[in-house]
Design an enzyme around this catalytic site. Sequence first.
Site, PDB file in Angstrom:
ATOM      1  N   SER A 190       3.893  -2.150  10.125  1.00  0.00           N
ATOM      2  CA  SER A 190       5.180  -2.311  10.510  1.00  0.00           C
ATOM      3  C   SER A 190       6.054  -3.645  10.068  1.00  0.00           C
ATOM      4  O   SER A 190       6.898  -4.141  10.598  1.00  0.00           O
ATOM      5  CB  SER A 190       5.727  -1.854  11.875  1.00  0.00           C
ATOM      6  OG  SER A 190       5.148  -0.601  12.354  1.00  0.00           O
ATOM      7  N   GLY A 227       3.290  -1.105   4.123  1.00  0.00           N
ATOM      8  CA  GLY A 227       2.955   0.130   3.837  1.00  0.00           C
ATOM      9  C   GLY A 227       4.404   0.587   3.470  1.00  0.00           C
ATOM     10  O   GLY A 227       5.058   0.391   2.185  1.00  0.00           O
ATOM     11  N   GLY A 228       5.051   1.230   4.435  1.00  0.00           N
ATOM     12  CA  GLY A 228       6.396   1.835   4.247  1.00  0.00           C
ATOM     13  C   GLY A 228       7.581   1.020   3.344  1.00  0.00           C
ATOM     14  O   GLY A 228       8.363   1.507   2.521  1.00  0.00           O
ATOM     15  N   ASN A 274       0.853  -1.044  -0.168  1.00  0.00           N
ATOM     16  CA  ASN A 274       0.011  -0.001  -0.021  1.00  0.00           C
ATOM     17  C   ASN A 274       1.127   1.210   0.089  1.00  0.00           C
ATOM     18  O   ASN A 274       1.576   1.698   0.855  1.00  0.00           O
ATOM     19  CB  ASN A 274      -1.056   0.043   1.322  1.00  0.00           C
ATOM     20  CG  ASN A 274      -1.578   1.236   1.369  1.00  0.00           C
ATOM     21  OD1 ASN A 274      -1.745   1.996   0.550  1.00  0.00           O
ATOM     22  ND2 ASN A 274      -2.389   1.425   2.620  1.00  0.00           N
ATOM     23  N   TRP A 275       1.118   1.899  -1.011  1.00  0.00           N
ATOM     24  CA  TRP A 275       1.769   3.073  -1.058  1.00  0.00           C
ATOM     25  C   TRP A 275       1.283   4.369  -0.714  1.00  0.00           C
ATOM     26  O   TRP A 275       1.927   5.587  -0.606  1.00  0.00           O
ATOM     27  CB  TRP A 275       2.170   3.272  -2.687  1.00  0.00           C
ATOM     28  CG  TRP A 275       3.100   2.427  -3.383  1.00  0.00           C
ATOM     29  CD1 TRP A 275       3.612   1.260  -2.610  1.00  0.00           C
ATOM     30  CD2 TRP A 275       4.008   2.693  -4.332  1.00  0.00           C
ATOM     31  NE1 TRP A 275       4.663   0.625  -3.497  1.00  0.00           N
ATOM     32  CE2 TRP A 275       4.982   1.264  -4.511  1.00  0.00           C
ATOM     33  CE3 TRP A 275       4.289   3.627  -5.305  1.00  0.00           C
ATOM     34  CZ2 TRP A 275       5.899   1.384  -5.740  1.00  0.00           C
ATOM     35  CZ3 TRP A 275       4.935   3.250  -6.323  1.00  0.00           C
ATOM     36  CH2 TRP A 275       5.948   2.404  -6.451  1.00  0.00           C
ATOM     37  N   LYS A 276       0.161   4.246  -0.372  1.00  0.00           N
ATOM     38  CA  LYS A 276      -0.648   5.570   0.359  1.00  0.00           C
ATOM     39  C   LYS A 276      -0.407   6.521  -0.482  1.00  0.00           C
ATOM     40  O   LYS A 276      -0.420   6.402  -1.815  1.00  0.00           O
ATOM     41  CB  LYS A 276      -0.040   5.735   1.554  1.00  0.00           C
ATOM     42  CG  LYS A 276      -0.164   4.539   2.630  1.00  0.00           C
ATOM     43  CD  LYS A 276       0.056   4.517   4.113  1.00  0.00           C
ATOM     44  CE  LYS A 276       0.067   3.071   4.701  1.00  0.00           C
ATOM     45  NZ  LYS A 276      -0.106   3.300   6.222  1.00  0.00           N
ATOM     46  N   GLU A 335      -5.032  -4.676  10.699  1.00  0.00           N
ATOM     47  CA  GLU A 335      -3.947  -3.790  10.927  1.00  0.00           C
ATOM     48  C   GLU A 335      -4.290  -2.962  12.137  1.00  0.00           C
ATOM     49  O   GLU A 335      -5.191  -2.089  12.223  1.00  0.00           O
ATOM     50  CB  GLU A 335      -4.050  -2.711   9.584  1.00  0.00           C
ATOM     51  CG  GLU A 335      -3.657  -3.266   8.332  1.00  0.00           C
ATOM     52  CD  GLU A 335      -3.147  -2.279   7.247  1.00  0.00           C
ATOM     53  OE1 GLU A 335      -2.110  -2.498   6.942  1.00  0.00           O
ATOM     54  OE2 GLU A 335      -3.828  -1.196   7.128  1.00  0.00           O
ATOM     55  N   GLU A 353      -6.630   4.705   8.278  1.00  0.00           N
ATOM     56  CA  GLU A 353      -6.500   6.028   7.741  1.00  0.00           C
ATOM     57  C   GLU A 353      -7.826   6.737   7.037  1.00  0.00           C
ATOM     58  O   GLU A 353      -7.929   7.988   7.302  1.00  0.00           O
ATOM     59  CB  GLU A 353      -5.245   6.376   6.725  1.00  0.00           C
ATOM     60  CG  GLU A 353      -3.983   6.093   7.609  1.00  0.00           C
ATOM     61  CD  GLU A 353      -2.848   5.367   6.918  1.00  0.00           C
ATOM     62  OE1 GLU A 353      -2.847   5.638   5.682  1.00  0.00           O
ATOM     63  OE2 GLU A 353      -1.993   4.923   7.535  1.00  0.00           O
ATOM     64  N   GLY A 388       3.191   2.225  10.524  1.00  0.00           N
ATOM     65  CA  GLY A 388       4.209   3.292  10.769  1.00  0.00           C
ATOM     66  C   GLY A 388       4.857   3.685  11.968  1.00  0.00           C
ATOM     67  O   GLY A 388       5.638   4.622  12.049  1.00  0.00           O
ATOM     68  N   HIS A 418      -9.312   1.131   5.122  1.00  0.00           N
ATOM     69  CA  HIS A 418      -8.027   1.293   5.706  1.00  0.00           C
ATOM     70  C   HIS A 418      -8.420   2.424   6.986  1.00  0.00           C
ATOM     71  O   HIS A 418      -9.166   3.282   6.946  1.00  0.00           O
ATOM     72  CB  HIS A 418      -6.887   2.201   4.934  1.00  0.00           C
ATOM     73  CG  HIS A 418      -5.534   1.942   5.306  1.00  0.00           C
ATOM     74  ND1 HIS A 418      -5.041   2.839   6.407  1.00  0.00           N
ATOM     75  CD2 HIS A 418      -4.539   1.065   5.033  1.00  0.00           C
ATOM     76  CE1 HIS A 418      -3.956   2.512   6.750  1.00  0.00           C
ATOM     77  NE2 HIS A 418      -3.721   1.687   6.104  1.00  0.00           N
TER      78      HIS A 418
HETATM   79  P1  13P Z   1       3.405   0.370   7.591  1.00  0.00           P
HETATM   80  O1  13P Z   1       3.867  -1.003   6.975  1.00  0.00           O
HETATM   81  O2  13P Z   1       4.151   1.608   7.087  1.00  0.00           O
HETATM   82  O3  13P Z   1       3.291   0.193   8.990  1.00  0.00           O
HETATM   83  O4  13P Z   1       1.906   0.474   7.024  1.00  0.00           O
HETATM   84  C1  13P Z   1       0.867  -0.406   7.099  1.00  0.00           C
HETATM   85  C2  13P Z   1      -0.199   0.067   6.469  1.00  0.00           C
HETATM   86  O5  13P Z   1      -0.908   0.998   6.787  1.00  0.00           O
HETATM   87  C3  13P Z   1      -0.583  -0.816   5.116  1.00  0.00           C
HETATM   88  O6  13P Z   1      -2.012  -0.575   4.586  1.00  0.00           O
END
Ligand code: 13P
Length: 252
Positions: free
Chosen positions: A214, A235-236, A12-14, A169, A101, A175, A99
């Site tokens: 994470s 994510g990251g 997920n590149w957000k 999640e 967010e 993050g 998600h």
């Molecule tokens: P991180 O892997 O950066 O913690 O993000 C997880 C995420 O929100 C994937 O959707």
Amino acid sequence: MVKNKDLLIAGNWKMNGSKKNLSMISLLMKYIKQKKFKNSEILICPPNTLIDAFSNISKRSKLMIGAQDCSDKEYGAFTGDISPSMLKDIGSQAVILGHSERRQYQEESNKLIRSKAENALNNNLLTIVCVGESLNQKKSGNTLRVIGEQLKKSLPDKIKPNDLVIAYEPIWAIGSGLVPNNDDIYKVHSFISDKLKSRYGGKAKKIKILYGGSVNKKNASSILSIDYVDGALVGGASLKFSDFRAILDFCN
Ligand code: 13P
């Protein structure tokens, strides 16, 4: 290597990435071709601006491209929204919904997420519905109650099990570099599996349950080995080719 599992690893590149990242997709394609994954599936969900370009490069390969949200409507006067059929039109094969967010910043409700999920499934998109508890909910011992409620209210009654995926999640793990211990991940994933079984019966076996929060090259192998973990939503660590490749290295 995580043996005997058909894993789905999704990035997920957000709100990150630009056309400069086309080269990363080419590298990823090359790697996927070399590695010849037998059982695992790989998905990248970039911002909508990149879906068309990424899916053009990855056509006829094992790499899937997806979106991070969609509308619960098909078309019409909904400024700024994008429907599942529009996403398909530019080559998207999947969508992430609910998600944390979006639940937080766009105040998306379970009801809206359910309606989006129905629309995405009707359009044959691989539909990843996210659930997860906050730190306060965890501290007050409410994790399973919260997850149970999110599952009950944000999943449609009518599903296509091959097209539905759940991502667990924990909000506090996203993050932050913090990850629940393996026992806690196991408890939540087996709880989700039980809930899916009691709601959807035999079909539930086909629904993958991903862990997200994470995930990185150091912890991926241990997390992916836990029972009831069918993959990861990253994510990251999905933004840099070498980090993402190191996670994919555990898959077969
Ligand atoms: P991180 O892997 O950066 O913690 O993000 C997880 C995420 O929100 C994937 O959707």
